[in-house]
Design a protein around this motif. Sequence first.
Motif, short mmCIF file in Angstrom:
data_model
loop_
_atom_site.label_atom_id
_atom_site.label_comp_id
_atom_site.label_asym_id
_atom_site.label_seq_id
_atom_site.Cartn_x
_atom_site.Cartn_y
_atom_site.Cartn_z
N ALA A 110 10.69 9.44 11.99
CA ALA A 110 10.07 8.89 10.77
C ALA A 110 10.20 7.37 10.72
N MET A 111 11.35 6.85 11.15
CA MET A 111 11.53 5.39 11.18
C MET A 111 10.61 4.75 12.21
N PHE A 112 10.44 5.42 13.37
CA PHE A 112 9.50 4.91 14.37
C PHE A 112 8.07 4.86 13.81
N LEU A 113 7.66 5.96 13.19
CA LEU A 113 6.30 6.01 12.64
C LEU A 113 6.13 5.01 11.50
N HIS A 114 7.16 4.85 10.68
CA HIS A 114 7.12 3.88 9.59
C HIS A 114 6.83 2.48 10.13
N ARG A 115 7.53 2.13 11.20
CA ARG A 115 7.34 0.82 11.81
C ARG A 115 6.01 0.73 12.53
N ALA A 116 5.63 1.79 13.25
CA ALA A 116 4.39 1.78 14.02
C ALA A 116 3.17 1.67 13.11
N VAL A 117 3.21 2.34 11.96
CA VAL A 117 2.10 2.26 11.01
C VAL A 117 1.91 0.82 10.53
N LYS A 118 2.99 0.16 10.22
CA LYS A 118 2.91 -1.21 9.73
C LYS A 118 2.34 -2.15 10.79
N ILE A 119 2.85 -2.02 12.02
CA ILE A 119 2.39 -2.91 13.10
C ILE A 119 0.95 -2.59 13.49
N VAL A 146 -3.16 0.43 2.68
CA VAL A 146 -3.12 1.36 3.80
C VAL A 146 -1.68 1.58 4.27
N ILE A 147 -0.91 0.51 4.35
CA ILE A 147 0.50 0.63 4.75
C ILE A 147 1.24 1.56 3.79
N TRP A 148 1.07 1.32 2.51
CA TRP A 148 1.79 2.11 1.51
C TRP A 148 1.42 3.58 1.59
N LEU A 149 0.13 3.88 1.71
CA LEU A 149 -0.32 5.28 1.75
C LEU A 149 0.20 5.99 3.00
N LEU A 150 0.07 5.35 4.16
CA LEU A 150 0.47 6.01 5.40
C LEU A 150 1.99 6.16 5.49
N GLN A 151 2.73 5.14 5.10
CA GLN A 151 4.19 5.24 5.17
C GLN A 151 4.71 6.27 4.18
N THR A 152 4.09 6.33 2.99
CA THR A 152 4.50 7.35 2.03
C THR A 152 4.23 8.75 2.57
N THR A 153 3.10 8.91 3.24
CA THR A 153 2.77 10.21 3.84
C THR A 153 3.79 10.61 4.90
N VAL A 154 4.21 9.64 5.72
CA VAL A 154 5.21 9.92 6.76
C VAL A 154 6.50 10.46 6.15
N TRP A 155 7.01 9.80 5.12
CA TRP A 155 8.29 10.21 4.54
C TRP A 155 8.18 11.49 3.73
N ASN A 190 -11.00 6.45 -12.32
CA ASN A 190 -11.69 5.16 -12.25
C ASN A 190 -10.89 4.14 -11.45
N ILE A 191 -9.57 4.13 -11.69
CA ILE A 191 -8.72 3.20 -10.95
C ILE A 191 -8.71 3.55 -9.47
N LEU A 192 -8.59 4.86 -9.16
CA LEU A 192 -8.60 5.28 -7.77
C LEU A 192 -9.94 4.97 -7.11
N GLY A 193 -11.03 5.12 -7.87
CA GLY A 193 -12.35 4.80 -7.32
C GLY A 193 -12.44 3.33 -6.93
N ASP A 194 -11.94 2.45 -7.80
CA ASP A 194 -11.95 1.02 -7.49
C ASP A 194 -11.01 0.70 -6.35
N LEU A 195 -9.88 1.41 -6.29
CA LEU A 195 -8.91 1.18 -5.22
C LEU A 195 -9.50 1.52 -3.85
N PHE A 196 -10.12 2.69 -3.74
CA PHE A 196 -10.72 3.07 -2.47
C PHE A 196 -11.96 2.23 -2.17
#
Length: 388
Positions: A110-119, A146-155, A190-196
């Motif tokens: 998980a730590m590897f993926l956390h770092r790999a997603v960011k890089i 994107v970083i926040w979504l992917l890293q949250t998914t990993v954990w 509405n907020i999610l629509g604007d976010l995406f």
Amino acid sequence: MNNFYANIHNFFASLDITLANALFALGAALASYTLMHGGLILFRRRLGRLSEDRRHGTLAQILSKTLARTGTLAIIATAILIGLSVLDLPEPWNTRLSHLWFFTLGIQIAMFLHRAVKIGSRRYFLTHGRKPGGVDQQVTVAHTVVIWLLQTTVWVVFVLAMLSNLGINVTTFIASLGIGGVAIALAVQNILGDLFASMSIAVDKPFEVGDSITVDDFSGTVEHVGLKTTRVRALGGEQIIIANAELLRQTVYNYRRMTTRRIQFTLRASPTTPRELAARVPQLLGEIIGKRDKVRFDRAHLKTVDQNWIEYEIVYTMLDVDYNLYMDTQQAINLDAMQMFEELGISTAPRAQHVLLQEAPDGRGVRSTESAANEDARGDTQPRYVKH
């Protein structure tokens, strides 16, 4: 104190581990540590010997910076687990050891993926950035999301897998997360629509910060693309703030990405112009336009002939999209065309209108009859009365 040592002795005695088995486990742990530590050092050195281009490649960057997060503590923990694995442990220690294996390897992965997603995501947005080696504001926003979504998914996946390995039924938990996620999504759709939409703008890049765009009924320059809104500086100087989702539903005209500018305009002359002079005008207009810099002449034709005007349609292409250059060029063409008409003796005035004045029968005014050609064409035969 004696009781403490006695308890430890009884614990190891209950495991029924022989001295040979214990020494073999210790040797396996030391050998594992040496091999993993030495292999990691050799791998890092191998990456360091890569050529400049390959060293800065995405995969090389991910591997080097991810392995740099592998600490000595993680290697020691893994080596100890390898040593414990070769011991003949009774239940429930054997099961507990398998859980410990899962936790140690899982958290390291998980730590590897956390770092790999960011890089990896950072490298992607740098590669697709507007400026080489730089990141504009909208890329920074998308990168963060994107970083926040992917890293949250990993954990989240790691925690659920860990709970499942411990024998906890996570099906109900996942269902609860799904129902809760749907409820939250409906509440903030509405907020999610604007976010995406913000992420879509950053990845697809229909426009970027600094682009001149026209949307619906306003035009301006993009100043900022945020998580929810985009700010446009209008031509009048005011700032227009529009939601990202609403902006993407509109047709956006991006003028900054123009490579050429096609210009079409008309010139009018008097219909009394002799045919021979009228035939010379298109060629002369082509010469006037063709001598301009960064201009490609396309065509000039006598398009319309009626009782009021003869009309020429001219088309040319600006090879530079600068608006000020276009206006300077158009102004010079108009001035040269005026001079050309003057030298040829061609009038740009409409056909003259002839008015006949007659005394009204009751003496109240003057009756006028217009003898223009278009008067009869309209069927307007009623006299008009003009005050003295």
